[in-house]
Scaffold this motif. Sequence first.
Motif, PDB file in Angstrom:
ATOM      1  N   HIS A  71      -3.607   1.381 -10.733  1.00  0.00           N
ATOM      2  CA  HIS A  71      -3.054   1.393  -9.366  1.00  0.00           C
ATOM      3  C   HIS A  71      -3.413   0.122  -8.593  1.00  0.00           C
ATOM      4  N   PRO A  72      -3.023  -1.047  -9.120  1.00  0.00           N
ATOM      5  CA  PRO A  72      -3.367  -2.289  -8.409  1.00  0.00           C
ATOM      6  C   PRO A  72      -2.661  -2.404  -7.064  1.00  0.00           C
ATOM      7  N   ILE A  85      -2.498  -0.418  -4.674  1.00  0.00           N
ATOM      8  CA  ILE A  85      -3.278   0.090  -3.544  1.00  0.00           C
ATOM      9  C   ILE A  85      -4.398  -0.896  -3.173  1.00  0.00           C
ATOM     10  N   TRP A  86      -5.212  -1.294  -4.112  1.00  0.00           N
ATOM     11  CA  TRP A  86      -6.328  -2.184  -3.718  1.00  0.00           C
ATOM     12  C   TRP A  86      -5.858  -3.604  -3.422  1.00  0.00           C
ATOM     13  N   TRP A  87      -4.809  -4.055  -4.116  1.00  0.00           N
ATOM     14  CA  TRP A  87      -4.279  -5.387  -3.812  1.00  0.00           C
ATOM     15  C   TRP A  87      -3.605  -5.384  -2.444  1.00  0.00           C
ATOM     16  N   ILE A 147       0.857  -1.206   0.000  1.00  0.00           N
ATOM     17  CA  ILE A 147       0.000   0.000   0.000  1.00  0.00           C
ATOM     18  C   ILE A 147       0.887   1.248   0.000  1.00  0.00           C
ATOM     19  N   PHE A 169      -8.496   1.523 -11.146  1.00  0.00           N
ATOM     20  CA  PHE A 169      -8.171   0.202 -10.596  1.00  0.00           C
ATOM     21  C   PHE A 169      -7.101  -0.506 -11.432  1.00  0.00           C
ATOM     22  N   PHE A 179      -4.469  -3.518   0.074  1.00  0.00           N
ATOM     23  CA  PHE A 179      -5.545  -3.559   1.070  1.00  0.00           C
ATOM     24  C   PHE A 179      -6.074  -4.980   1.225  1.00  0.00           C
ATOM     25  N   LEU A 180      -6.187  -5.660   0.126  1.00  0.00           N
ATOM     26  CA  LEU A 180      -6.668  -7.048   0.185  1.00  0.00           C
ATOM     27  C   LEU A 180      -5.721  -7.917   1.020  1.00  0.00           C
TER      28      LEU A 180
END
Lengths: 718, 82
Positions: B55-56, B58-60, B25, B52, B62-63
């Motif tokens: 910027h993978p 950031i969300w990856w 992140i 999305f 978080f996952l």
Amino acid sequence: MSSILLLAATEPVAEKLLSMRPVDYVIVAIYFLVVLGIGFYLKRFANTGEDFFMAGRKMTAWIAGLSFISANLSSLETMGWSAMAYQYGALAAHAYLISGALPILFLAVVMLPFYYICRTHSVPGYLSLRYGTGAASIAGITFAFMTVAVSGASMFAMAKILHLLLDWNMNVSIWIASLTVAVYVTLGGLVSAVFNEVLQFFLIWLGSLLIPILGLIHAGGWTKMMATIQQNVKVIHPTVSGTDFTCLWRNLGTFNNPMGIDWIGMVFGLGVAVGFGYWCTDFLQVQRVIVAKNLRAAQNGTIIGAALKMCVPLIVTIPGLLGLAVLTNGHGSPMVLVAENDVRANITNRTYNDVLPLLMGQYLGPGLLGLGVTAMIAGFMSGMAGNVSAFATVWTYDVYRPLIHRNASDRHYLNMGRGASLLGVIISIGTAYMLFYFSNILEFLQVLVFFFIVPLFGVVILGMLWKRCTPAGGFWGFLTAILLSVGMWVFVHTFPDGDRPNPKVVLGSGAVVSLQDGLNSKGDKITKVIVERGTVETTNVPIWLHGRREPMAAGTLLIADADASLPAVITAKSGELIPVRVLAPEVTLAESKEPAKFGEDGLPVVLKPGVKVAAADVTKYFNPAAFNKRHQRYIARSEKAQPMAVNMYCSIWTLVACLLVTIGVSLVTRPKPDAELKDLVMGLTAMPDEGPCRWYQRPMLWATVVLLVLVAINIIFW
Amino acid sequence: MHEQRQIPVWFFIGGLLLIYGIIIIAAGLWGLAHPSDVLKRLRETDPNQSWFFYHPEIWWGFLLTALGSTYCLRFGPWRKGD
């Protein structure tokens, strides 16, 4: 004269494929610290032989299942099968379906109860109980050798890949990875290997799953990706461009498909012989589930493995297919990757094996790239750990204890296991270094699995299902099938009339050249190459020297007074015209003094005075890297068969021979009495009563569900 | 003799994923201000994608953090009787 441009666009191969940032190195370093920490932590739980070799036989279904699938999900597997998907299209997914999930279900439902109930330590151990020491000794010694050899090959491949991708020093890669594996396996034994396999499972999935997600978004969705693939294969795979790369079954009615195999070869070769052989009798796999806490957990763990196996195409096959659709050169034409044994490999073109790293470089930014590389290293290391722990078990229980030192204390065998783990790592490192100098051995090691695993399956399955099967039958069936397998391999690589590698000319590093009719950096056509200075190596190309009637075929010389010329096309003995391949990996253009790199077929070359030439005239009568098409027709039923198809058909004949010989010899020899076969053979083995369980804990229920899903996947992607 | 309780493998996995999630992140947030070469290339070759896609991290990240935290809380050594 036809001139075929080898590359859709001849872009130079970059020195290294991936560039890591400091954050990526931090992620890799944390992984090493964690696995070492796990090894030291688990040492206190490996106090007996049962703890060290069998993880105390207390693994839960989930851990057994994840470890089972993870032991096979090494980086060689993910990179190799992505490459297969790039080469053969969707057909490569069968490795996970008919040759993956189906045999795993068979193991869970049919074979696992026998392995589990007889309390064997290993598959050779089962053979010993069922047939006696003859077949078991062959299996034990061969398996012990094979595990460390494969482990060393895996280490070598890791070092080579990290060097090619990231420019890391190969010695450092080998030693750091090997020593880490040595520490955690020697300390914690199988439980440590299993912990790291489960960890690796998460890393591989979380490090790889983004590639298909982002790739499919990039390609415009599934349907668009498939349409683009069928367009691009005309450029990427011109020899099989008319075939369907996007289906599982509908192109298997004939040999006219990317693999050159029909449904018989696919079902009985890849499915029954190789798939069942590998998943049901490779001890590295079976060891993961026979250590479960009870039979139900072992079966459920194996079924979990089958379900997960069906998901692996998401992170392996789809990236391979994406490679055909989304990898492009700078100006938008499809990027052409070639086989490792192609002369253009790593000179002008990247190879099939690079498809996954290329996609990683395309989609994964800082941090995610570190995670992807960590997953790759973890895959290699856990593969090595799995092999080393299996080696330690088989060596200690199937070779050392029965043949060298019987009736020693448990502590003695535990220490022997620790020593064998260390020895396994040392031999693996030795094998890895041997491959530095004899890299061709890698091809032999890969086929070793075919030689050994398929016959083993034949003997084990007959031993489990047919009580009339005798020790003599098992021994001779096993031995005959191994010899036949080796014999077929030799046969398809033998050339009684001699195999002449295709003609090629390689311009030495730093050679100065003039190119007629355009440059190649934008894909323009070149019609002639004039070598002004430097060295040139030729293979099977006649060199016409001024004033001579006959061309020079082999030898070294310095071009003296007048120009010499190399033809663009050679006429083979059969009358076929073969274009001469010209490769220039690192040359300088005479006029502009700029560096250049190109490769073309069917191009005349002129050598100016002062150029040094080393000419070779090569004819091979045995060549493991080439297949004799006339011979392979007898085995694989088609001259169109690709190497994979030949291996599949060899496996079928090996299994058939193994079954026939084992049955034949058994019918004329004396079987073991029933009392000695208790808990080893169908009909003489009582299933243990493990008490009542909830409906969702029943293995047969989940086996049926997974089987139905498997059938549905095959129908959907028919 | 008292048998020592083994920390489940899930806790080690959770811990590692949690650490990786936080680092990724952070790398993603840094990338918002300092675009990487990968991001620049993607924007050039495929300029019409959503946030999305670009910027993978950031969300990856978080996952990974969510998954790691869940495993740590569920299987940590402080849990009794699991």
